[in-house]
Design an enzyme around this catalytic site. Structure first.
Site, short mmCIF file in Angstrom:
data_model
loop_
_atom_site.label_atom_id
_atom_site.label_comp_id
_atom_site.label_asym_id
_atom_site.label_seq_id
_atom_site.Cartn_x
_atom_site.Cartn_y
_atom_site.Cartn_z
NE ARG A 167 41.01 36.61 48.28
CZ ARG A 167 40.33 36.60 47.13
NH1 ARG A 167 40.87 36.07 46.06
NH2 ARG A 167 39.13 37.14 47.07
CG ASN A 203 44.72 41.83 41.68
OD1 ASN A 203 44.66 42.75 40.89
ND2 ASN A 203 43.92 40.78 41.59
CB CYS A 244 41.96 44.45 35.47
SG CYS A 244 40.65 43.86 36.58
CG ASP A 245 39.05 39.48 34.02
OD1 ASP A 245 39.29 40.10 35.08
OD2 ASP A 245 38.69 38.29 34.02
CG HIS A 272 39.87 45.71 41.28
ND1 HIS A 272 40.28 44.71 42.14
CD2 HIS A 272 39.84 45.15 40.04
CE1 HIS A 272 40.51 43.60 41.44
NE2 HIS A 272 40.25 43.85 40.17
CE1 TYR A 316 37.36 43.17 43.40
CE2 TYR A 316 36.89 43.29 41.05
CZ TYR A 316 37.37 42.59 42.14
OH TYR A 316 37.85 41.31 41.97
#
Length: 447
Positions: free
Chosen positions: A90, A144, A165-166, A195, A244
């Site tokens: 990441r 993800n 997704c929360d 997102h 997002y």
């Protein structure tokens, strides 16, 4: 009933364990099986769960498996929570993009595409194994970029894989609270991709309360997304965007804030979580205490780059309440097993919900969940700039999936170049070259 977590050494696994052990839930998971490519992390998380168990009403038995096939076999539910490349991957996803002057974020923009390219082969492999070894199991995908991963896994699993997704659930919860209602009393319209979505209506007793909410400064103060993007902008939209979308609507500001930060979000988590696993391994008797301390810092700093400097390590309590993604997963399992039906926002096949997108494209939309399955709810038509952004990003996602499936560098370059957050074809090519050079998982994706 067996639940397997792929990525069972992940930091958020104890939150799932807590939710499963709650007295009030109708789902009775008797075995929680952990599988992870890193056995030391599994051992650390197992220590945390062991220290949690005595204080929980009905904790499931925890097992671990060294072989993926053994973890899958006999499972009724499988949570896919992989992080291919770990937090080190990441950090490269994000930093490489920033060094080339474009947004560096885990799931949004070029960083998300690099993450997808190295993750899609593992996700397809998992789906094929589940189809062969546990064909009746339901896979709940947390990995993800969730929309892309779910869409690729559907090739082998069809409706047996559901993405969650929360983030949109948190938005809905805050909006319901702001209008003074309760979840059982409201109906809402939300549409988008993972997102990337918008809350477009919020009805109580047949009356849309969203216009009144958008006009009320005091009510909007309760909604993190409204504070993040500005009351004037969400009033102009006539909708409340998923958080997002900050990266799309405020691309220049977000990129500059990220470039000016001492470390990216990925670098923070790599340092913080790496420290947790190292300390918990050295001091296993303190694993739970160390986990709680690390969890607090992690949640308080979420999307820190989007907030003013003085608020970056201190989110409001209301912004992190509500149970998180583990609660969404538990509610989903409960409804599928014949418990209380649920209305929730899930990543599922489009099938005409948005006519301008392919039927097999995965979208994020409210669904009704019962023992009979998952049924997307009808939503209002999507038009204008919202539709344009949905179509563009979905095209990028499908190019990325095809690039992975066909091991085609040209398709990957096209995907990066087509993304609305990449402003140059030359930069897109540089991104792909650098990701391949510096991230082994991306290079391996093309053989």
């Amino acid at each position: 009933m067996k639940l397997t977590i792929i990525g069972g050494g992940g930091f958020r696994v104890p939150q799932i364990f807590e939710a499963l052990a709650a007295e009030t839930k109708t789902v009775r998971i008797t075995e929680l099986c952990l599988f992870d490519a890193d056995p030391q992390r599994v051992a650390t998380i197992a220590s945390v769960l062991g220290q949690m168990a005595p204080d929980l009403p009905r904790p499931p038995r925890v097992t671990t498996q060294a072989r993926l096939d053994d973890a899958i076999a006999g499972a009724a539910f499988i949570f896919s929570a992989m992080r291919i490349g770990g937090t080190q991957g990441r950090t490269l996803d994000e930093r490489i993009a920033l060094d080339l002057g474009v947004l560096g974020q885990e799931t949004t923009g070029p960083g998300g595409l690099a993450y997808a390219l190295r993750t899609l082969p593992a996700a397809r492999d998992l789906a094929e194994r589940v189809a062969r070894l546990a064909p009746e199991a339901t896979v709940i995908n947390f990995t993800n970029p969730a929309g892309m991963i779910t869409e690729a896994m559907r090739e082998a699993l069809g409706d047996k894989v559901i993405g969650i997704c929360d983030t949109p659930i948190g938005l809905i919860r805050r909006a319901i609270d702001a209008v003074g209602s309760t979840p059982d009393a409201v109906d809402f319209d939300y549409i988008g991709l993972n997102h990337l979505g918008w809350l477009r209506s919020l009805s109580v007793d047949g009356v849309d309360r969203l216009p009144g909410l958008l006009a009320d400064d005091a009510a909007l103060e309760k909604i993190e997304e409204a504070r993040l993007m500005g009351f004037d902008w969400i009033r102009a939209l006539g909708a409340i965007p998923n958080e997002y979308l900050y990266y799309y609507y405020f691309q220049r500001e977000a990129t500059e804030r990220l470039r000016a930060s001492a470390e990216t979000r990925g670098e923070f988590l790599h340092r913080q979580q790496g420290g947790f696993y190292e300390q918990a391994c050295a001091h296993p008797d303190s694993a739970l205490e160390l986990w709680h301390r690390t969890k607090h810092d992690r949640e308080a700093s979420y999307m820190a780059e989007s907030r003013p400097e003085e608020e970056r390590t201190n989110r409001e309590a209301s912004d992190i309440e509500g149970g998180g993604y583990q609660q969404v997963a538990l509610d989903l399992m409960t409804a599928l097993l014949g418990g209380k039906p649920a209305t929730m926002i899930l990543n599922v096949a489009n099938r005409g919900t948005v006519p301008q997108l392919p039927d097999d494209a995965v979208i994020e939309v409210p669904c009704t969940v019962t023992a009979a399955g998952v049924v997307p709810k009808q939503v209002a038509p999507v038009t204008g700039e919202m539709l344009g952004l949905l179509q563009q990003v979905k095209a990028v996602e499908r190019l990325t999936i095809a690039a992975s499936r066909e091991r085609d560098e040209t398709l990957a370059w096209r995907a990066l170049a087509a993304h609305p957050l990449v402003d140059s074809i030359t930069v897109a090519k540089q991104l792909l070259t650098t990701y391949r050079e510096q991230i082994p998982g991306v290079a391996a994706a093309f053989g």
